[in-house]
Design an enzyme around this catalytic site. Structure first.
Site, mmCIF file in Angstrom:
data_model
loop_
_atom_site.group_PDB
_atom_site.id
_atom_site.type_symbol
_atom_site.label_atom_id
_atom_site.label_comp_id
_atom_site.label_asym_id
_atom_site.label_seq_id
_atom_site.Cartn_x
_atom_site.Cartn_y
_atom_site.Cartn_z
ATOM 1 N N GLU A 36 0.874 -1.163 0.000
ATOM 2 C CA GLU A 36 0.000 0.000 0.000
ATOM 3 C C GLU A 36 0.916 1.220 0.000
ATOM 4 O O GLU A 36 1.827 1.306 0.823
ATOM 5 C CB GLU A 36 -0.881 -0.006 1.253
ATOM 6 C CG GLU A 36 -1.855 1.158 1.210
ATOM 7 C CD GLU A 36 -2.741 1.281 2.449
ATOM 8 O OE1 GLU A 36 -2.718 0.393 3.304
ATOM 9 O OE2 GLU A 36 -3.449 2.298 2.513
ATOM 10 N N ARG A 261 5.322 -12.804 9.719
ATOM 11 C CA ARG A 261 5.921 -11.483 9.582
ATOM 12 C C ARG A 261 7.288 -11.467 10.222
ATOM 13 O O ARG A 261 7.500 -12.072 11.277
ATOM 14 C CB ARG A 261 5.096 -10.470 10.387
ATOM 15 C CG ARG A 261 3.931 -9.879 9.753
ATOM 16 C CD ARG A 261 3.329 -8.862 10.727
ATOM 17 N NE ARG A 261 3.685 -7.503 10.341
ATOM 18 C CZ ARG A 261 3.099 -6.865 9.349
ATOM 19 N NH1 ARG A 261 2.158 -7.431 8.638
ATOM 20 N NH2 ARG A 261 3.462 -5.638 9.047
ATOM 21 N N LYS A 271 4.686 0.504 9.195
ATOM 22 C CA LYS A 271 4.741 1.786 8.485
ATOM 23 C C LYS A 271 4.114 2.909 9.301
ATOM 24 O O LYS A 271 4.591 4.032 9.291
ATOM 25 C CB LYS A 271 3.993 1.666 7.148
ATOM 26 C CG LYS A 271 4.892 1.260 5.993
ATOM 27 C CD LYS A 271 4.118 1.270 4.700
ATOM 28 C CE LYS A 271 3.349 -0.005 4.509
ATOM 29 N NZ LYS A 271 2.499 -0.066 3.355
HETATM 30 P P1 ATP Z 1 2.659 -2.162 7.725
HETATM 31 O O1 ATP Z 1 1.914 -2.682 8.910
HETATM 32 O O2 ATP Z 1 4.082 -1.857 8.001
HETATM 33 O O3 ATP Z 1 1.942 -1.060 7.017
HETATM 34 P P2 ATP Z 1 1.583 -3.852 5.776
HETATM 35 O O4 ATP Z 1 1.521 -5.327 5.779
HETATM 36 O O5 ATP Z 1 0.318 -3.120 6.032
HETATM 37 O O6 ATP Z 1 2.712 -3.404 6.734
HETATM 38 P P3 ATP Z 1 1.744 -3.516 2.981
HETATM 39 O O7 ATP Z 1 2.218 -2.346 2.210
HETATM 40 O O8 ATP Z 1 0.303 -3.841 2.950
HETATM 41 O O9 ATP Z 1 2.204 -3.284 4.469
HETATM 42 O O10 ATP Z 1 2.616 -4.805 2.673
HETATM 43 C C1 ATP Z 1 2.997 -5.259 1.415
HETATM 44 C C2 ATP Z 1 3.434 -6.681 1.554
HETATM 45 O O11 ATP Z 1 4.542 -6.789 2.434
HETATM 46 C C3 ATP Z 1 2.329 -7.542 2.127
HETATM 47 O O12 ATP Z 1 2.227 -8.725 1.379
HETATM 48 C C4 ATP Z 1 2.764 -7.794 3.538
HETATM 49 O O13 ATP Z 1 2.274 -9.003 4.012
HETATM 50 C C5 ATP Z 1 4.288 -7.767 3.420
HETATM 51 N N1 ATP Z 1 4.875 -7.369 4.695
HETATM 52 C C6 ATP Z 1 4.655 -6.224 5.375
HETATM 53 N N2 ATP Z 1 5.317 -6.214 6.541
HETATM 54 C C7 ATP Z 1 5.979 -7.384 6.613
HETATM 55 C C8 ATP Z 1 6.843 -7.988 7.591
HETATM 56 N N3 ATP Z 1 7.151 -7.375 8.729
HETATM 57 N N4 ATP Z 1 7.344 -9.211 7.313
HETATM 58 C C9 ATP Z 1 7.058 -9.837 6.168
HETATM 59 N N5 ATP Z 1 6.252 -9.337 5.207
HETATM 60 C C10 ATP Z 1 5.715 -8.122 5.423
HETATM 61 MG MG MG Z 2 -1.273 -2.523 5.102
#
Ligand code: ATP
Ligand code: MG
Length: 560
Positions: A36, A261, A271
């Site tokens: 995102e 994760r 983020k």
């Molecule tokens: P955040 O909580 O930091 O915003 P998110 O999962 O909402 O993380 P996205 O931009 O939606 O962030 O993530 C893009 C991809 O990266 C998704 O497939 C997510 O599962 C993966 N991802 C995000 N954070 C991690 C992590 N800590 N470890 C492994 N994969 C991750």
């Molecule tokens: Mg997200």
């Protein structure tokens, strides 16, 4: 260069893919990385990127980059640009580039299809009422009073939602699944909400926006993704994912698989929280070298190869993936050990005067830039009458076993002569300010006669050394899990309470003359001190600025 061996092997997702290929359930593997655009990518995303792009490498398939941009309030083009730059810098090129927002019209048409099939309805309950009707883990939900609207009425209302007739939040479109489902995600999930917010790509074209679960499943199906990989918190969403792709007229059913994760100790992988560090000015920006963002780590001097090695080491599984910072630093060190040329730098100098220096007699030598890579070349290491050595490398009152310089003792200057300290000049407060030393002219490139000199120290010729700014970085937090500390009242304490006040120190230091020729992002090992990089933004050849990437050894004691 990237090759197949650089990625995590023998994990459950690879086994699934192997079976799918063997059974011809898939012919060509298609994965996607779906960020995102609401912030910069961090180390957790690096794990996901290496997984998704790595599988495309291993199986000769494709990986797409898809921006999941369905929350217009928090998203921006700046983030889109930064994400693309980071993925490429990590060494990957996507096959197709997509935006969920490109599918808004298609998603709308599928919603109409669901309404026509009696599988979706417009609800007038507000957010609070929807929550109350939803029930709990132990209690079934209640049907909304609007659930049995006719297909005609739903089609009419949904079209009017789109055309902007109703205020924000006054209506939603929901799937008609099962308000008594044991899985709360299946209790008639909302798939559209009314929200008058400017979107970074579709501007003000839409006042209704589709929800993540609905959008994500259909986007995967449209792109013919075969294996949709996400983190474990989406496990309970998988039945909804499957429901959506099974109930729309698409011939392609991708499958979702979840892995754990990555969590990095002494750091933060969210983020939203990283955004808070930036907006509250605890750091200089998303790419501050202390940030666990890809751009921050890049500026810190981390390498794409080192980050890929780290991702391989942390592996892919469903079990908890909490990793100590030393694992990350170890991978970076391992890469830099082999790739970073050497130079000498003195961070905390004390002056040395060579009392028997003789222009005609005292010679300089050249030294290799890397002990194992002759192809890196050599540079001249000039000697002159006045030198700098590290203040720590001299002691008036040395402990037992001291192999560095002391009054009356000898050391070798790296790549040069053996010197002996004849006099330590002190100022009125007793601080040693100058060491008067003699050179043994018979020790250049050979062992001294009749005695052993064990210690070797780094040094610089004062006349030739270049003044530079060095930024020494340390961990950003003093707590291993800064976002999981509870106070006496049982509540989480704000993670910003645990910022390390000493996470950055800026000092003046001396380095070899080559520093005046370097472009930004040049990585070097300062012998005996650590790995350093010229700053990506602030460095110039005239005014060199180095960031410490990592020390040579792990100086942190792991938690008991
Ligand atoms: P955040 O909580 O930091 O915003 P998110 O999962 O909402 O993380 P996205 O931009 O939606 O962030 O993530 C893009 C991809 O990266 C998704 O497939 C997510 O599962 C993966 N991802 C995000 N954070 C991690 C992590 N800590 N470890 C492994 N994969 C991750
Ligand atoms: Mg997200």
């Amino acid at each position: 260069m990237i090759n197949k061996d650089q990625f995590a092997d023998n994990h459950f997702i690879r086994n699934i893919i192997d079976e799918d290929l063997a059974a011809q359930r898939a012919v060509r593997i298609i994965t996607r990385f779906p960020p995102e655009p609401n912030g910069y990518l961090h180390i957790g995303h690096a794990k996901s990127i290496c997984l998704n792009f790595g599988l495309a490498y291993i199986y000769d398939g494709f990986c797409n980059l898809r921006f999941d941009d369905t929350n217009p309030e928090k998203e921006s083009d700046e983030y889109v640009r930064a994400i693309k730059e980071d993925v490429q810098w990590l060494g990957f090129q996507w096959h197709e580039e997509h935006f969920a927002s490109d599918y808004f019209e298609t998603l709308y048409q599928y919603a109409i299809e669901l309404i026509q099939a009696g599988k979706a309805y417009v609800d007038d309950l507000d957010a609070e009422e929807i929550r109350r009707y939803r029930g709990t883990l132990t209690e079934a939900g209640k049907n909304s009073p609007y659930r049995e609207r006719s297909i005609e009425e739903n089609l009419d209302l949904f079209q009017r939602m789109r055309s902007g007739e109703f205020p924000d939040g006054s209506k939603t479109l929901r799937l008609k699944i099962d308000m008594a489902s044991g899985n709360i995600n299946l209790r008639d999930p909302v798939i559209y909400r009314i929200r008058r917010v400017h979107h970074h790509r579709t501007a003000d074209d839409w006042v209704i926006y589709p929800m993540y679960d609905y959008t994500h499943a259909i986007s995967d199906a449209l792109e013919r993704v075969t294996h949709s990989l996400c983190t474990l918190e989406f496990e309970a969403h998988r039945p909804l994912y499957d429901w959506v792709v099974e109930n729309i007229s698409i011939d392609n059913h991708p499958h979702q698989y979840e892995f754990s994760r990555l969590e990095l100790l002494y750091s933060i992988t969210s983020k939203r929280k990283l955004n808070q560090l930036v907006s509250e000015n605890h750091v200089s920006g998303w790419d501050d070298p202390r940030m666990p963002t890809i751009s921050g780590m890049r500026r810190r001097g981390y390498t794409p190869e080192g980050l890929r090695l780290f991702s391989k080491r942390v592996g892919i599984s469903k079990s908890e993936n909490v990793v100590d910072m030393s694992v990350l630093e170890g991978a970076i060190r391992e890469d830099l050990e082999n790739t970073a040329p050497r130079m000498m730098a003195v961070l905390n100098p004390i002056k040395v005067e060579l009392i028997n220096y003789d222009e005609a007699l005292t010679q300089s030598r050249s030294a290799p830039y890397h002990p194992n890579h002759p192809e890196f070349g050599e540079r001249e290491v000039p000697v002159s009458k006045n030198l700098y050595i590290e203040a720590d490398d001299f002691s008036l009152d040395p402990p037992a076993g001291w192999q560095r310089l002391t009054l009356g003792g000898e050391v070798r200057l790296r790549y040069s002569y053996v010197i002996k300290c004849e006099e330590a000049v002190q100022d009125s407060s007793g601080r040693v300010v100058l060491l008067k030393c003699s050179i043994d002219h018979d020790t250049l490139g050979k062992k001294p006669e009749g005695r052993k000199v064990k210690g070797v120290i780094h040094w610089l010729s004062a006349k030739h050394a270049v003044r530079t700014t060095v930024r020494l970085y340390d961990r950003l937090f003093t707590e291993s899990r800064p976002d999981a500390v509870r106070g006496a009242d049982g509540q989480y304490r704000p993670f910003t309470e645990f910022l390390n006040p000493n996470s950055m120190t800026e000092i003046n230091a001396w380095v070899e003359p080559v520093a005046n020729t370097l472009p930004p992002e040049s990585r070097y090992q300062f012998e005996r001190l650590g790995y350093f990089v010229t700053d990506r933004y602030d460095h110039s050849a005239e005014k060199p600025i180095f960031n410490r990437t990592v020390t040579l050894r792990d100086t942190w004691l792991p938690e008991k």
